[in-house]
Motif scaffolding. Structure first.
Motif, PDB file in Angstrom:
ATOM      1  N   PRO A  44      38.867  59.063 -53.710  1.00  0.00           N
ATOM      2  CA  PRO A  44      40.029  59.946 -53.883  1.00  0.00           C
ATOM      3  C   PRO A  44      39.749  61.397 -53.500  1.00  0.00           C
ATOM      4  O   PRO A  44      40.624  62.069 -52.951  1.00  0.00           O
ATOM      5  N   ILE A  45      38.536  61.871 -53.755  1.00  0.00           N
ATOM      6  CA  ILE A  45      38.194  63.247 -53.374  1.00  0.00           C
ATOM      7  C   ILE A  45      38.197  63.381 -51.857  1.00  0.00           C
ATOM      8  O   ILE A  45      38.752  64.330 -51.290  1.00  0.00           O
ATOM      9  N   ARG A  46      37.588  62.411 -51.177  1.00  0.00           N
ATOM     10  CA  ARG A  46      37.568  62.428 -49.708  1.00  0.00           C
ATOM     11  C   ARG A  46      38.991  62.339 -49.145  1.00  0.00           C
ATOM     12  O   ARG A  46      39.346  63.060 -48.208  1.00  0.00           O
ATOM     13  N   MET A  47      39.798  61.465 -49.733  1.00  0.00           N
ATOM     14  CA  MET A  47      41.166  61.302 -49.242  1.00  0.00           C
ATOM     15  C   MET A  47      41.989  62.576 -49.452  1.00  0.00           C
ATOM     16  O   MET A  47      42.791  62.936 -48.595  1.00  0.00           O
ATOM     17  N   PHE A  48      41.787  63.247 -50.574  1.00  0.00           N
ATOM     18  CA  PHE A  48      42.503  64.497 -50.827  1.00  0.00           C
ATOM     19  C   PHE A  48      42.147  65.528 -49.758  1.00  0.00           C
ATOM     20  O   PHE A  48      43.022  66.220 -49.227  1.00  0.00           O
ATOM     21  N   PHE A  49      40.857  65.622 -49.442  1.00  0.00           N
ATOM     22  CA  PHE A  49      40.405  66.563 -48.411  1.00  0.00           C
ATOM     23  C   PHE A  49      41.032  66.220 -47.054  1.00  0.00           C
ATOM     24  O   PHE A  49      41.590  67.095 -46.381  1.00  0.00           O
ATOM     25  N   LEU A  50      40.978  64.956 -46.672  1.00  0.00           N
ATOM     26  CA  LEU A  50      41.547  64.539 -45.383  1.00  0.00           C
ATOM     27  C   LEU A  50      43.062  64.716 -45.365  1.00  0.00           C
ATOM     28  O   LEU A  50      43.634  65.093 -44.339  1.00  0.00           O
TER      29      LEU A  50
END
Length: 143
Positions: A65-71
């Motif tokens: 979820p952290i990676r997806m938020f950044f992307l």
């Protein structure tokens, strides 16, 4: 146990850091000039990406979820085509977290990076007895 208010502050700080990092990367990749200011900005973005990598590589249930938020922040700022391109070139394309994520074989990421193509790897290959079942099916289908 961490109190809920501290957890919420941590989440808010993380989201803020990720949003600002995405803005900086968008700005940096948009700037094709090679003047002194652009070189300085590029060095700052590389430093930012190195620090961001520590967050995006944390082994945690919140990693995806952290990676997806950044992307998602990159995608909202500049669109899907920009995001795909950014993930293919430095600093994102050469970052450890993107490489690790690609190597994980996550179907959604592979499809996204491949313009919607289906992944080449078989997600069932790692399951127990897959080769036995695969061979049995192939033998029953063969003439």
């Amino acid at each position: 146990n961490t109190p809920p208010d501290e957890l919420l502050r941590l989440i808010a700080k993380t989201r803020c850091i990720l949003s600002l990092a995405a803005q900086s990367i968008c700005q940096s990749l948009n700037n094709e000039e090679k003047n002194a200011e652009a070189v300085k900005e590029s060095a700052m973005v590389k430093l930012l990406c190195n620090q961001l990598e520590k967050l995006l590589l944390l082994p945690s249930p919140m990693q995806r979820p952290i990676r997806m938020f950044f992307l998602k922040n990159l995608e909202r700022a500049r669109g899907t085509t920009f995001l795909r391109s950014a993930m293919q070139q430095p600093p994102l394309g050469s970052s450890k977290w993107v490489k690790e994520w690609r190597e994980s074989g996550e179907a959604g990421l592979i499809r996204f990076l491949g313009s919607g193509k289906l992944p080449r790897n078989n997600p069932f290959k790692g399951m127990p007895y897959f080769s036995d079942v695969d061979n049995a099916i192939a033998a029953s289908i063969a003439p």
